[in-house]
Design a protein around this motif. Structure first.
Motif, PDB file in Angstrom:
ATOM      1  N   ALA A 144      47.701  70.923  18.059  1.00 31.15           N
ATOM      2  CA  ALA A 144      46.426  70.590  17.415  1.00 31.15           C
ATOM      3  C   ALA A 144      45.531  69.712  18.275  1.00 31.15           C
ATOM      4  O   ALA A 144      44.427  69.378  17.856  1.00 31.15           O
ATOM      5  N   ARG A 145      45.981  69.348  19.484  1.00 32.76           N
ATOM      6  CA  ARG A 145      45.202  68.425  20.298  1.00 32.76           C
ATOM      7  C   ARG A 145      44.379  69.182  21.347  1.00 32.76           C
ATOM      8  O   ARG A 145      44.341  68.830  22.521  1.00 32.76           O
ATOM      9  N   PHE A 146      43.748  70.259  20.914  1.00 31.17           N
ATOM     10  CA  PHE A 146      42.767  70.989  21.722  1.00 31.17           C
ATOM     11  C   PHE A 146      41.395  70.790  21.090  1.00 31.17           C
ATOM     12  O   PHE A 146      41.277  70.554  19.879  1.00 31.17           O
ATOM     13  N   ARG A 150      39.250  64.093  33.583  1.00 33.19           N
ATOM     14  CA  ARG A 150      40.021  62.875  33.336  1.00 33.19           C
ATOM     15  C   ARG A 150      39.088  61.754  32.906  1.00 33.19           C
ATOM     16  O   ARG A 150      37.894  61.763  33.210  1.00 33.19           O
ATOM     17  N   THR A 151      39.656  60.779  32.206  1.00 28.95           N
ATOM     18  CA  THR A 151      38.936  59.552  31.880  1.00 28.95           C
ATOM     19  C   THR A 151      39.953  58.507  31.467  1.00 28.95           C
ATOM     20  O   THR A 151      41.146  58.811  31.317  1.00 28.95           O
ATOM     21  N   ARG A 152      39.492  57.299  31.267  1.00 31.67           N
ATOM     22  CA  ARG A 152      40.363  56.223  30.793  1.00 31.67           C
ATOM     23  C   ARG A 152      39.756  55.664  29.508  1.00 31.67           C
ATOM     24  O   ARG A 152      38.547  55.479  29.412  1.00 31.67           O
ATOM     25  N   LEU A 153      40.617  55.392  28.528  1.00 30.41           N
ATOM     26  CA  LEU A 153      40.145  54.916  27.226  1.00 30.41           C
ATOM     27  C   LEU A 153      41.140  53.900  26.674  1.00 30.41           C
ATOM     28  O   LEU A 153      42.322  54.227  26.444  1.00 30.41           O
ATOM     29  N   ASP A 201      45.247  56.607  30.172  1.00 35.32           N
ATOM     30  CA  ASP A 201      44.677  57.663  30.996  1.00 35.32           C
ATOM     31  C   ASP A 201      44.708  58.965  30.217  1.00 35.32           C
ATOM     32  O   ASP A 201      45.763  59.366  29.695  1.00 35.32           O
ATOM     33  N   LEU A 202      43.551  59.616  30.136  1.00 37.68           N
ATOM     34  CA  LEU A 202      43.423  60.879  29.410  1.00 37.68           C
ATOM     35  C   LEU A 202      43.134  62.005  30.383  1.00 37.68           C
ATOM     36  O   LEU A 202      42.338  61.840  31.327  1.00 37.68           O
ATOM     37  N   ARG A 203      43.765  63.126  30.174  1.00 42.08           N
ATOM     38  CA  ARG A 203      43.517  64.334  30.967  1.00 42.08           C
ATOM     39  C   ARG A 203      43.457  65.515  30.012  1.00 42.08           C
ATOM     40  O   ARG A 203      44.284  65.632  29.113  1.00 42.08           O
ATOM     41  N   TYR A 204      42.465  66.363  30.215  1.00 42.24           N
ATOM     42  CA  TYR A 204      42.327  67.522  29.343  1.00 42.24           C
ATOM     43  C   TYR A 204      42.301  68.793  30.176  1.00 42.24           C
ATOM     44  O   TYR A 204      41.623  68.876  31.205  1.00 42.24           O
ATOM     45  N   GLU A 222      46.281  65.309  27.234  1.00 41.53           N
ATOM     46  CA  GLU A 222      47.472  64.555  27.608  1.00 41.53           C
ATOM     47  C   GLU A 222      47.088  63.083  27.703  1.00 41.53           C
ATOM     48  O   GLU A 222      46.040  62.739  28.262  1.00 41.53           O
ATOM     49  N   VAL A 223      47.928  62.225  27.169  1.00 45.11           N
ATOM     50  CA  VAL A 223      47.644  60.795  27.118  1.00 45.11           C
ATOM     51  C   VAL A 223      48.845  60.029  27.669  1.00 45.11           C
ATOM     52  O   VAL A 223      49.978  60.231  27.213  1.00 45.11           O
TER      53      VAL A 223
END
Length: 969
Positions: free
Chosen positions: A626-628, A947-950, A954-957, A964-965
């Motif tokens: 569900a994380r799309f 990618r980003t940071r929150l 670190d987040l990657r999609y 991915e977290v």
């Protein structure tokens, strides 16, 4: 042309000059206004038309039942309630708001203080004032007892969505100057009485009030009338339908109402025609079964049971996965609707994804369902969840519904409406009607598919709740996946069922794996005190099973023959070890085949995928969870159906070995078929749902086109450690399902897992479904003796958790139905305000932490923002302006990239930081009212590498794996 009946016998000359000065509406922008003498008959006439041409017979019968004159009295009461709803505007507390109009009233003798000196006027909102005036009028002019007046007057009191409380009434009673100005109070009283007298005469209720004086109006009737008056008031208050003065002065009442109704063009309710002939004929006509097909026994008997029920009731259909329960429910709904006078149908499902999957199925059914009304060609439809506008099927209906509506942007919010006589509809006669797409009006559409939240909102204290009751009281309600809800949600569902039963709403409940105790609770909730002895319902054996409940007539239970479809699933343990999983799959898929691996958390899905790609290659592994972002999730589901769906509908099943690693999304709605299953330990009903994806469809002769070693259905249970002391599920599974359900599941599986291949490892579907579920959800001890201490601790934790859930659910839940004659005063007191299908709204009816949702875009190396690069249909990589709102289709593309962040971003100690960081991506130009797709949304900006940071993560999609977290180093 309209006949004479909708129009009130009302002449302005019937009123004194002073009464004609009382005003009801004012537009500050144009200085247009509407006198009360015009707005009240407008509202009454609309109510009459709604009764005659829009309100389902099922609702009209409920309203009419307690009245001595039956349906005729019901119509009179509805029209009179609408025609008197704004009498509270004939008070100084209201009239002082517009000085020029107040001066006209003062000149006629209705004196009042200036607006700035009317310090306590908030104590007299015109709904409450109207309720008090109506009660006084009924007592003083018609001899009613005070206690009898409230049940009728509350309809005026609650017409703005909130019923007054007893405290509100008491506070107003100590401020009589708000109702009538001292010094001329008798003149005010004369005008108020005069208007009410004329209303009674015009509506034909003057001679009926003595007969109604002894009526005990049930609370459901009060609520339905309140909802109807709200609808009539909203229509009569729309200046595009009912123009204000001075334009209105040039209109006669007949011309005025004719033009409004013609411009509105509300589709009439469905008038179901009871299907004749054998059930097989019905199913072939409605669902386009292939030649030579045979309907399932449970489908045939469901129709027969529905036909045998004397009146509206509850039908529970328990049958295995893939048995056609949905089609059985829709067929039964036709029978129920014809019998009860229901004007539509609502299908409630667990999630947006399951709702989206169901919506086209309902549309196909509707296109084949006849209507008893000759010439009926339009039916209003709705997809009821917060992202419905992003669904292609519903978007097409919305475009059809407004293509010819002038002045409305094609990609508008749906809340703005303009009348037009040539509104187009889809060629199939299904329309997403523009007026019915407002924020609170959507469920008034005749046919709807939506999330279970839309049904549970019926039990939530919220503003304009009467509208939701009105909407659902006129339908057949189908509740799918009834086993999928926890104690908190079931508390709301039971309260809702009690009201549906009181309204006489036919309800069909579907489940493959329903615990017997829950079956009885559903029956008890629906039938209430009239349920009788329901021991038979809980004690019933057999599977598939049909349970029918008719309030006052008892319950019936029928075991149904199985369809003959049978799968024997060999069950084994598998160590929770990636190497063990890889070795198993390598061995079992040596000759090809397709395996499904179901993990209970997204983290385990991604970890497993990374490992298996190292052994099988990227092309042999697919990820689903569900994380799309929404658009990727939709395409992912379509790809799974295309490759692993029904043989007659799917294409391109992989020739070589292929592994799908999925979260719980594989349990529901997706008709997918695999050769081998590996599943984390989960509650037994869900594990059986997962097993239903094994050898789901016949492929070739006797499964011969499956690889030889996969022609036997096999399920390997992992995600737990079996030791001499017992079972220890992995932590993530415990957080989601709680230990009690997992241990009970392991305990009922233990004989299968411990046996030999010849004596104990085969779970037979469907024969073993009900015994396994009933044992796991029962109260008798299960499992080896040395497990019992741990299981008892888990049970105590479970009981405490359930008690807390049930108690918490009561906080904002409407009360049970009180005895007839008791007014719904304070019905939603201490409620939640507006209950919208938002994160906050859904959290009120689900005991779940509110998860933040973001819209995902990318930032290019030059600093500009763009849509995600890989989006199909020309939507990917398009530049997004930041100095102006994106054009609507581009904004819609961004809105389709919604993503729900994992729960840990919503924890109390981190959520403020998350929101602060996301608000750094605020784009002022996107907050315009013309940019409703993006206004107010949180934006997550990925870099060129996605990618980003929150908040320290670190987040990657990626479109292959989703989000991915990992915690930042």
């Amino acid at each position: 042309m309209l006949d004479e009946e909708p129009f009130l016998r009302w002449e302005v000359d019937d009123l004194s000059a002073a009464a004609r000065t009382v005003w009801a509406k004012h537009d500050a922008a144009t200085d247009g206004w509407l006198p009360l003498w015009r707005h009240l008959p407008d509202s009454g006439a609309v109510a009459g038309l709604l009764w005659d041409r829009w309100l389902p017979l099922q609702v009209r019968r409920v309203i009419a039942e307690p009245l001595p004159g039956g349906l005729e009295d019901g119509r009179r009461l509805a029209v009179w309630s609408a025609a008197t709803h704004d009498i509270g505007k004939a008070t100084p507390a209201f009239a002082c708001q517009v000085e020029s109009l107040a001066d006209t009233m003062r000149a006629a003798g209705l004196d009042m203080p200036p607006y700035k000196l009317m310090l306590d006027r908030k104590l007299a909102p015109h709904g409450l004032a109207g309720q008090v005036l109506l009660s006084e009028w009924l007592m003083e002019r018609h001899g009613w007892a005070r206690s009898a007046t409230a049940q009728f007057a509350i309809i005026a009191g609650g017409h703005h969505g909130v019923q007054p409380t007893n405290q509100d009434i008491r506070e107003l009673q100590v401020h009589p100057q708000l109702l009538r100005t001292p010094g001329c109070d008798s003149f005010w009283r004369d005008v108020q009485r005069e208007i009410l007298d004329v209303c009674a005469e015009a509506c034909g209720v003057g001679e009926r009030l003595s007969a109604w004086r002894e009526v005990k109006l049930p609370q459901p009737v009060q609520v339905l009338l309140s909802g109807l008056v709200i609808v009539a008031d909203w229509m009569a208050s729309n200046p595009d339908l009912f123009p204000y003065f001075p334009q209105a002065q040039r209109q006669g009442e007949r011309e005025r109402v004719e033009a409004a109704w013609r411009g509105l063009q509300l589709p009439p309710p469905w008038q179901a025609r009871e299907p004749e002939g054998p059930p097989a004929k019905l199913f072939f006509e409605r669902f386009q079964l292939p030649a030579g097909a045979r309907i399932r026994p449970v489908q045939e008997r469901a129709v027969a049971v529905a036909r045998d029920m004397a009146g509206p009731g509850l039908l529970v259909i328990e049958a295995p996965m893939g048995e056609g329960k949905t089609e059985a429910a829709l067929a039964a709904a036709e029978v129920f609707a014809a019998r009860s006078g229901a004007g539509g149908c609502f299908v409630a499902l667990p999630s947006m994804a399951t709702s989206n999957a169901m919506f086209p199925r309902m549309l196909e059914w509707l296109r084949r369902v006849p209507d008893a009304a000759l010439g009926q060609s339009e039916r209003s439809v709705l997809l009821a969840h917060s992202k419905a506008a992003l669904n292609d099927d519903f978007a097409a209906l919305m475009r059809a519904g407004r293509r010819e509506i002038r002045g409305v942007d094609v990609d508008g919010s749906g809340d703005e409406w303009r009348p037009h006589g040539d509104r187009s509809v889809s060629s199939a006669g299904l329309v997403a009607h523009q007026w019915l797409r407002g924020r609170k009006k959507g469920m008034l559409a005749s046919f709807a598919v939506g999330t279970i939240d839309q049904l549970l909102f019926m039990g939530l204290k919220s503003r304009h709740l009467a509208l939701r009751h009105l909407a659902l009281a006129g339908k057949v309600v189908v509740i799918d996946e009834a086993h999928a809800y926890d104690t908190y949600m079931n508390s709301y569902l039971d309260r809702v069922l009690s009201w549906l039963g009181a309204y006489g709403v036919p309800v069909v409940v579907l489940s493959a794996t329903l615990p017997s105790r829950r079956r009885r609770e559903l029956a008890q909730a629906y039938a209430g005190a009239a349920a009788g002895d329901l021991a038979e319902v809980e004690d019933a054996k057999g599977y598939p099973l049909l349970t029918s409940v008719e309030p006052g007539r008892g319950a019936g239970v029928e075991a149904v023959a199985a369809s003959g479809r049978e799968t024997e699933v060999h069950v084994n343990r598998l160590a929770d070890d990636l190497d063990a999983l890889g070795d198993l799959l390598e061995s079992e898929l040596a000759d090809g085949g397709c395996a499904l691996v179901v993990r209970n958390t997204v983290g385990r899905v991604l970890e497993t995928a990374a490992y298996l790609r190292g052994r099988f290659g990227d092309r042999a592994v697919t990820v689903a969870h569900a994380r799309f972002v929404d658009v990727d999730r939709t395409e992912k589901d379509a790809d799974l159906l295309r490759r692993f769906g029904h043989p007659e509908k799917s294409k391109g099943r992989p020739a070589g070995p292929h592994i799908v690693i999925a979260s719980q999304v594989a349990e529901q709605s997706l008709d997918i078929d695999f050769d081998l299953l590996v599943s984390d330990l989960c509650p037994i009903d869900l594990l059986l749902q997962r097993m239903g994806r094994l050898h789901r469809h016949q492929r070739g002769q006797s499964q011969c086109d499956r690889p030889s070693r996969l022609r036997t259905a096999r399920c390997f249970v992992t995600g737990a450690e079996w030791t001499a002391e017992g079972v220890e599920p992995v932590r993530g599974s415990v957080l989601i399902y709680r230990r009690h359900a997992l241990l009970r599941s392991a305990a009922v599986l233990e004989p299968y897992l411990a046996g030999t291949a010849d004596t104990g490892r085969v779970v037979r579907l469907p024969q073993d479904i009900s015994p396994l579920v009933q044992t796991a959800y029962g109260t008798d001890p299960v499992g080896p003796p040395h497990w019992q201490q741990a299981m008892e601790r888990a049970r105590e934790e479970h009981d405490l958790h359930q008690a807390r859930q049930d108690s918490k659910a009561q906080d904002f839940q409407i009360n049970p139905i009180a005895k007839a004659g008791r007014a719904v005063i304070g019905w939603i007191d201490a409620g939640v305000g507006d209950a919208d299908d938002t994160r906050q709204g859904r959290a009120q009816v689900r005991d779940s932490r509110e998860c933040l949702e973001v819209l995902v875009v990318q930032r290019r190396s030059d600093g500009t923002l763009a849509t995600l690069l890989w989006l199909s249909k020309g939507r990917g990589g398009r530049e997004l302006p930041t100095d102006a709102p994106p054009e609507p289709r581009l904004a819609r593309t961004v809105a389709a990239c919604g993503l729900r962040l994992p729960f840990h971003f919503s924890l109390p100690d981190v959520i403020d930081r998350v929101i602060d960081e996301l608000e750094q991506n605020y784009v002022a130009a996107w907050q315009s009212k013309d940019c409703h797709w993006l206004a107010g949304e949180l934006i997550l900006v990925l870099d060129e590498n996605c990618r980003t940071r929150l908040a320290g993560y670190d987040l990657r999609y990626t479109p292959t794996d989703g989000l991915e977290v990992v915690r930042a180093e």
